[in-house]
Design a protein around this motif. Structure first.
Motif, PDB file in Angstrom:
ATOM      1  N   ARG A 259     -15.611  -1.578 -56.765  1.00  0.00           N
ATOM      2  CA  ARG A 259     -14.891  -1.973 -55.531  1.00  0.00           C
ATOM      3  C   ARG A 259     -15.832  -1.532 -54.415  1.00  0.00           C
ATOM      4  O   ARG A 259     -15.490  -2.020 -53.270  1.00  0.00           O
ATOM      5  CB  ARG A 259     -13.402  -1.559 -55.469  1.00  0.00           C
ATOM      6  N   GLY A 260     -16.524  -0.479 -54.395  1.00  0.00           N
ATOM      7  CA  GLY A 260     -17.249   0.213 -53.158  1.00  0.00           C
ATOM      8  C   GLY A 260     -18.055   1.259 -53.857  1.00  0.00           C
ATOM      9  O   GLY A 260     -17.872   1.823 -54.955  1.00  0.00           O
ATOM     10  N   PRO A 261     -18.990   1.635 -52.944  1.00  0.00           N
ATOM     11  CA  PRO A 261     -19.951   2.670 -53.193  1.00  0.00           C
ATOM     12  C   PRO A 261     -19.486   4.313 -52.940  1.00  0.00           C
ATOM     13  O   PRO A 261     -18.218   4.267 -52.215  1.00  0.00           O
ATOM     14  CB  PRO A 261     -21.135   2.362 -52.229  1.00  0.00           C
ATOM     15  N   SER A 262     -20.058   5.224 -53.639  1.00  0.00           N
ATOM     16  CA  SER A 262     -19.583   6.527 -53.264  1.00  0.00           C
ATOM     17  C   SER A 262     -21.155   7.422 -53.349  1.00  0.00           C
ATOM     18  O   SER A 262     -22.141   7.039 -53.725  1.00  0.00           O
ATOM     19  CB  SER A 262     -18.894   7.024 -54.381  1.00  0.00           C
ATOM     20  N   GLN A 263     -21.041   8.248 -52.249  1.00  0.00           N
ATOM     21  CA  GLN A 263     -22.219   9.071 -51.900  1.00  0.00           C
ATOM     22  C   GLN A 263     -22.051  10.484 -52.311  1.00  0.00           C
ATOM     23  O   GLN A 263     -21.166  10.916 -52.413  1.00  0.00           O
ATOM     24  CB  GLN A 263     -22.611   9.020 -50.374  1.00  0.00           C
ATOM     25  N   VAL A 264     -23.424  11.129 -52.268  1.00  0.00           N
ATOM     26  CA  VAL A 264     -23.594  12.771 -52.448  1.00  0.00           C
ATOM     27  C   VAL A 264     -22.670  13.274 -51.263  1.00  0.00           C
ATOM     28  O   VAL A 264     -22.708  12.894 -50.110  1.00  0.00           O
ATOM     29  CB  VAL A 264     -24.907  13.184 -52.434  1.00  0.00           C
ATOM     30  N   GLY A 265     -21.716  14.245 -51.845  1.00  0.00           N
ATOM     31  CA  GLY A 265     -20.858  14.888 -50.901  1.00  0.00           C
ATOM     32  C   GLY A 265     -19.398  14.387 -50.835  1.00  0.00           C
ATOM     33  O   GLY A 265     -18.519  15.122 -50.714  1.00  0.00           O
ATOM     34  N   ASP A 266     -19.294  13.461 -51.771  1.00  0.00           N
ATOM     35  CA  ASP A 266     -17.798  12.740 -51.843  1.00  0.00           C
ATOM     36  C   ASP A 266     -17.150  13.548 -52.862  1.00  0.00           C
ATOM     37  O   ASP A 266     -17.930  14.093 -53.611  1.00  0.00           O
ATOM     38  CB  ASP A 266     -17.995  11.171 -52.102  1.00  0.00           C
ATOM     39  N   ARG A 267     -15.793  13.642 -52.919  1.00  0.00           N
ATOM     40  CA  ARG A 267     -15.235  13.901 -53.940  1.00  0.00           C
ATOM     41  C   ARG A 267     -14.493  12.929 -54.661  1.00  0.00           C
ATOM     42  O   ARG A 267     -13.865  11.998 -53.960  1.00  0.00           O
ATOM     43  CB  ARG A 267     -13.873  15.039 -53.544  1.00  0.00           C
TER      44      ARG A 267
END
Length: 600
Positions: A259-267
């Protein structure tokens, strides 16, 4: 996996290899191969390859294939159902092949095939076959990247190219199917008699947080889709283990969408719970949300996974019942039953070859999407075969035959001076067919499912006089038969695609066999209409000849008559005569005529 299933798979693979040898050698430019040896660090407690690790490799291979075609960065948009047929042991080799089946505007379907190889016995086994959808990322200026089309070279590539459009259609309505199934109120409530022995769903809850680090990111600095899937499998396995108190085996992952992206640093917050437990399987629901130090949680993905438990003899174990939580838990419990029903529909209608699907599958609104898919894809697969043999030709009307084991198929085709869209509009009105086809005495519309699918009852004269017939028809002596047909209409999905009118038999409780009629069966039939030059159309009619249909065509194939020629000439005259009239006008006038001549 049982020896019977293994033998069947080996025979299927041998047949596919023989077919591929007959084709002209062609290397798909988008094909990517990956081979990995399974090390102990890749395994689960049973010393088998972790499905999470396998999903990482699948996603990597598919992404490389997609980017090879696109020439730019791509991300995973969705993954179709994955059914794992075989487990892979430590020391064995995993072989993964990925290629792009078809490219649409900004998305493409990637075909992924996984097999395992035993290096000591040289034995190969099929593990799974998956279809992933990848999309291109926008350029730095925010402009969409339009994909170049795929050009299929072999028969197999042509089949996958053609059916990819139908699979895309199913994906687009996937989320609505469960809603429709639940809205019909056909799912029974939980069995309260087993509550005393049931395990509370709360005991299976799992919640875990993962910090996205650079090793978890792809080359676009987004969280690697395969890594997210692996984390989701991990928490789902823990939830399943809490119910069965054993090491479960993951069998199926339902179709899901990122449904959407996630990046480095996300939990990444991962939650899992057993939604429902059946006799030998359980469904675990998993939800992944991403959040940063500040800000709300973002829903990244949801997936539903089916687990089984095997004993020491590889037999299925009986699982304890589940007691759902109030409200939300009961909703998940009911939806799990709906999804199980949908899995069975997909397994026995979509996933099997057309010849393995029983004739006259019962039709109802809850399986019509899959029957429609099977109807259209079967006709497209039949049309894509490259070993058709020209049996006869008369005045540019050609009759072809195709023999496959015990199945005989025929194709009649000719070019018509009518635009393809007009020919499609006229032929799609099956109620008008008795005006030009002597084999159709009557064709009445039973039910309009939607804009593309219709149910018809067709009455035809029987050619089996003195043959096998029902006792009632013997008394009548009329030799009349009828068919209940699902007609699925499709317009071209892209340039080079034909218009499609696919027909197959279904059964309806409201239309049982009638006294005085032999109920016939149609396995796969229909028209393809392809636009040619100067507003002309190449019209092809296909039929996998069932016993009820074969007598109509056998004398033509043997060269004893040319009824196919006269019928097709009549069709051509009908199209030419009505090329300027709307299909509705033709149908209205014809319906009145056929209604008068109705044998009922």
């Amino acid at each position: 996996m049982s020896s019977k299933l293994s033998g069947d798979l080996e025979r299927e693979e041998e047949e596919e290899e023989e077919e591929e040898e007959e084709e002209v050698e062609s290397v798909n430019p988008t094909q990517v191969k990956m081979s990995q040896i399974v090390m102990p660090c890749h395994s689960n407690p049973r010393q088998e390859l972790s499905v999470g690790q396998l999903l990482k490799w699948i996603d990597s291979t598919a992404c490389l294939s997609a980017e090879r075609h696109a020439g730019c960065a791509c991300v995973t948009a969705s993954m179709d159902d994955i059914h794992f047929e075989h487990t892979i042991s430590v020391g064995q080799v995993v072989n993964i092949k990925a290629k792009v089946n078809r490219a649409f505007n900004t998305s493409m379907e990637v075909d992924v095939q996984v097999s395992c190889e035993d290096l000591f016995s040289d034995r190969h086994s099929r593990v799974c076959h998956a279809f992933a959808t990848f999309v291109t990322q926008r350029t730095n200026t925010g402009k969409k990247v339009i994909l170049k089309p795929i050009v299929p070279h072999t028969e197999k590539e042509q089949v996958e190219y053609s059916v990819a459009a139908e699979r895309r259609r199913v994906r687009m309505v996937h989320d609505d199917i469960i809603k429709d199934l639940l809205s019909h109120g056909s799912i029974l409530p939980a069995d309260s008699s087993a509550v005393g022995n049931a395990v509370a769903a709360e005991k299976t809850k799992v919640e875990s947080v993962e910090l996205v680090l650079p090793p978890h990111a792809n080359h676009q600095v987004n969280t690697f889709g395969g890594q997210i899937m692996a984390w989701m499998v991990n928490v789902a396995t823990i939830a399943a283990s809490r119910l069965c108190q054993a090491h479960p085996t993951l069998r199926t992952i339902d179709m899901f969408t990122f449904r959407g992206p996630s990046q480095v640093g996300d939990r990444l917050l991962l939650r899992a719970i057993v939604n429902n437990a059946f006799k030998n399987s359980m469904e675990v629901g998993v939800r992944a949300e991403a959040y940063h130090e500040e800000g709300p949680n973002r829903h990244i993905n949801s997936a539903f996974m089916t687990f089984e438990v095997l004993d020491d003899h590889r037999k299925l174990c009986t699982l304890p019942r589940i007691r759902p939580e109030p409200l939300e838990g009961e909703r998940r419990f009911q939806e799990a039953i709906a999804r199980k029903k949908i899995r069975l529909d997909r397994k026995y209608i979509i996933s099997r070859k057309q010849g393995e699907v029983p004739l006259s599958v019962p039709w109802d609104p809850r399986n019509q999407v899959y029957l429609s898919y099977n109807n259209v894809s079967a006709l497209k697969m039949l049309a894509a075969r490259n070993n058709w043999r020209l049996s006869s030709e008369k005045d540019k009307v050609r009759l072809y035959t195709l023999e496959q084991k015990s199945m005989l198929s025929f194709r009649v085709e000719s070019e018509v001076d009518v635009p393809a869209h007009r020919a499609f509009s006229l032929l799609a009105e099956l109620s008008s067919r008795p005006s030009w086809d002597p084999h159709y005495q009557k064709c009445e519309l039973i039910h309009r499912v939607d804009d593309d699918d219709f149910l018809y009852r067709v009455v035809t004269p029987s050619v089996r006089h003195g043959g096998v017939s029902s006792p009632t028809s013997a008394h009548q002596g009329e030799g009349i038969q009828d068919f209940i047909l699902l007609a699925s209409m499709r317009k071209p999905c892209g340039s080079g695609d034909p218009y499609v009118i696919a027909l197959r038999s279904v059964s309806l409780p409201t239309y049982p066999p009638t006294e005085g009629y032999n109920r016939g069966e149609v396995l796969c039939a229909g028209f393809t209409i392809l636009e040619t030059k100067d507003n002309m159309s190449l019209i092809s009619y296909y039929n996998q000849a069932s016993p009820e249909v074969l007598p109509y065509i056998s004398t033509d194939i043997a060269g004893l008559s040319s009824s196919f020629y006269h019928t097709f000439c009549s069709c051509r005259q009908y199209l030419t005569r009505n090329r300027l009239h709307s299909a509705s006008q033709v149908q209205t006038g014809q319906y009145k005529a056929t209604n008068t001549d109705s044998p009922t």
